[in-house]
Motif scaffolding. Sequence first.
Motif, mmCIF file in Angstrom:
data_model
loop_
_atom_site.group_PDB
_atom_site.id
_atom_site.type_symbol
_atom_site.label_atom_id
_atom_site.label_comp_id
_atom_site.label_asym_id
_atom_site.label_seq_id
_atom_site.Cartn_x
_atom_site.Cartn_y
_atom_site.Cartn_z
ATOM 1 N N LEU A 75 0.701 -1.096 0.053
ATOM 2 C CA LEU A 75 0.056 0.029 -0.104
ATOM 3 C C LEU A 75 1.000 1.269 0.000
ATOM 4 O O LEU A 75 2.039 1.155 0.406
ATOM 5 C CB LEU A 75 -0.881 -0.010 1.155
ATOM 6 C CG LEU A 75 -1.781 -1.225 1.545
ATOM 7 C CD1 LEU A 75 -2.483 -0.905 2.799
ATOM 8 C CD2 LEU A 75 -2.807 -1.176 0.319
ATOM 9 N N GLN A 76 0.120 2.379 -0.253
ATOM 10 C CA GLN A 76 0.935 3.662 -0.474
ATOM 11 C C GLN A 76 0.333 4.914 0.661
ATOM 12 O O GLN A 76 -0.856 4.475 0.949
ATOM 13 C CB GLN A 76 0.794 4.509 -1.651
ATOM 14 C CG GLN A 76 1.850 3.884 -2.852
ATOM 15 C CD GLN A 76 1.884 5.004 -3.966
ATOM 16 O OE1 GLN A 76 0.743 5.600 -4.074
ATOM 17 N NE2 GLN A 76 2.852 5.130 -4.468
ATOM 18 N N THR A 77 1.483 5.210 1.344
ATOM 19 C CA THR A 77 0.974 6.012 2.709
ATOM 20 C C THR A 77 0.403 7.383 1.773
ATOM 21 O O THR A 77 0.888 7.741 0.855
ATOM 22 C CB THR A 77 2.025 6.563 3.519
ATOM 23 O OG1 THR A 77 3.132 7.088 2.835
ATOM 24 C CG2 THR A 77 2.524 5.007 4.111
ATOM 25 N N ARG A 78 -0.674 7.982 2.570
ATOM 26 C CA ARG A 78 -0.904 9.164 2.176
ATOM 27 C C ARG A 78 -0.543 10.476 3.084
ATOM 28 O O ARG A 78 -0.740 11.582 2.589
ATOM 29 C CB ARG A 78 -2.590 9.232 2.165
ATOM 30 C CG ARG A 78 -3.293 9.301 3.738
ATOM 31 C CD ARG A 78 -4.464 9.564 3.397
ATOM 32 N NE ARG A 78 -5.265 9.233 4.716
ATOM 33 C CZ ARG A 78 -6.620 9.427 4.593
ATOM 34 N NH1 ARG A 78 -7.537 9.668 3.855
ATOM 35 N NH2 ARG A 78 -7.316 9.046 6.119
ATOM 36 N N SER B 228 5.745 3.544 -0.583
ATOM 37 C CA SER B 228 5.103 2.053 -0.331
ATOM 38 C C SER B 228 5.570 1.240 0.747
ATOM 39 O O SER B 228 6.893 1.321 1.157
ATOM 40 C CB SER B 228 5.387 1.306 -1.625
ATOM 41 O OG SER B 228 4.894 1.764 -2.829
ATOM 42 N N PHE C 218 -3.443 5.501 5.333
ATOM 43 C CA PHE C 218 -3.821 5.091 4.312
ATOM 44 C C PHE C 218 -5.335 5.510 3.634
ATOM 45 O O PHE C 218 -6.167 5.450 4.493
ATOM 46 C CB PHE C 218 -4.165 3.320 4.037
ATOM 47 C CG PHE C 218 -2.697 2.668 4.460
ATOM 48 C CD1 PHE C 218 -1.651 2.867 3.783
ATOM 49 C CD2 PHE C 218 -2.470 1.863 5.601
ATOM 50 C CE1 PHE C 218 -0.347 2.326 4.247
ATOM 51 C CE2 PHE C 218 -1.524 1.475 6.057
ATOM 52 C CZ PHE C 218 -0.325 1.370 5.499
ATOM 53 N N SER C 219 -5.352 6.049 2.564
ATOM 54 C CA SER C 219 -6.409 6.410 1.828
ATOM 55 C C SER C 219 -7.545 5.220 1.926
ATOM 56 O O SER C 219 -7.365 4.017 2.056
ATOM 57 C CB SER C 219 -6.383 7.003 0.515
ATOM 58 O OG SER C 219 -5.998 5.853 -0.366
ATOM 59 N N GLU D 157 -6.705 2.973 -0.870
ATOM 60 C CA GLU D 157 -5.617 1.983 -0.610
ATOM 61 C C GLU D 157 -6.197 0.927 0.571
ATOM 62 O O GLU D 157 -5.815 -0.474 0.424
ATOM 63 C CB GLU D 157 -4.558 2.634 0.154
ATOM 64 C CG GLU D 157 -3.671 3.583 -0.826
ATOM 65 C CD GLU D 157 -3.073 2.902 -2.049
ATOM 66 O OE1 GLU D 157 -2.204 1.878 -1.595
ATOM 67 O OE2 GLU D 157 -3.435 2.854 -3.107
ATOM 68 N N ARG D 158 -6.966 1.062 1.325
ATOM 69 C CA ARG D 158 -7.675 0.278 2.458
ATOM 70 C C ARG D 158 -8.440 -0.875 1.828
ATOM 71 O O ARG D 158 -8.841 -1.924 2.319
ATOM 72 C CB ARG D 158 -8.233 0.957 3.447
ATOM 73 C CG ARG D 158 -7.277 1.750 4.402
ATOM 74 C CD ARG D 158 -8.153 2.236 5.557
ATOM 75 N NE ARG D 158 -9.347 2.604 5.584
ATOM 76 C CZ ARG D 158 -9.504 4.012 5.604
ATOM 77 N NH1 ARG D 158 -8.543 5.007 5.260
ATOM 78 N NH2 ARG D 158 -10.890 4.402 5.468
ATOM 79 N N LYS E 267 -7.944 -2.163 -1.342
ATOM 80 C CA LYS E 267 -7.389 -3.065 -2.294
ATOM 81 C C LYS E 267 -7.394 -4.494 -1.901
ATOM 82 O O LYS E 267 -7.113 -4.684 -0.408
ATOM 83 C CB LYS E 267 -5.692 -2.699 -2.428
ATOM 84 C CG LYS E 267 -5.600 -1.492 -3.181
ATOM 85 C CD LYS E 267 -3.938 -1.204 -3.291
ATOM 86 C CE LYS E 267 -3.631 -0.118 -4.209
ATOM 87 N NZ LYS E 267 -2.349 0.248 -4.104
ATOM 88 N N SER F 259 -9.904 -7.310 1.963
ATOM 89 C CA SER F 259 -9.040 -5.928 2.038
ATOM 90 C C SER F 259 -8.791 -5.576 3.703
ATOM 91 O O SER F 259 -9.334 -6.251 4.522
ATOM 92 C CB SER F 259 -9.738 -4.706 1.515
ATOM 93 O OG SER F 259 -10.936 -4.665 2.097
#
Length: 144
Positions: free
Chosen positions: A22-25, A135, A40-41, A44-45, A47, A110
């Motif tokens: 995941l990518q941090t926001r 990431s 996480f957005s 992203e959560r 996914k 997810s």
Amino acid sequence: MRNFERCLVMSGEVKRLGMIELQTRKSVRKGERTSIESLFSYGERRKQFELEADVRRWRTKVRVKILLMPPEEALSVLRSWREGIKIEIPKLGSLTTLADITKKRGEKTSLNGILASTARRTPFFAEESVSAGESVLCHLEIVH
């Protein structure tokens, strides 16, 4: 599965439930309070990842570890290590909670699906710093 992920499986000490990148926001400094929901957005959560074991709602204890991605040059070192060596990857944080879903091995879910909203909001202190857009790996395991 990347070599890095194989190394996490080799330790044999825990029952792996799944893993997702995941990518941090937002940026978080070491020692700062954060949570999965703030880090996480929503997208992203949501996914999806495949479960590697069965989970039962309110019965399966799940640990979520947020691991920093090792630098690319470190991956060649990881590849050269032999099986059976435990590898500690720096983690941003972790939390342990009960699963909020019942699903079978092989089904997809997810972070939003497996964690209750209260668990996603539970604060933890960052053990390492991370920048916005970086990431990370969310490694989920079953705790007995």
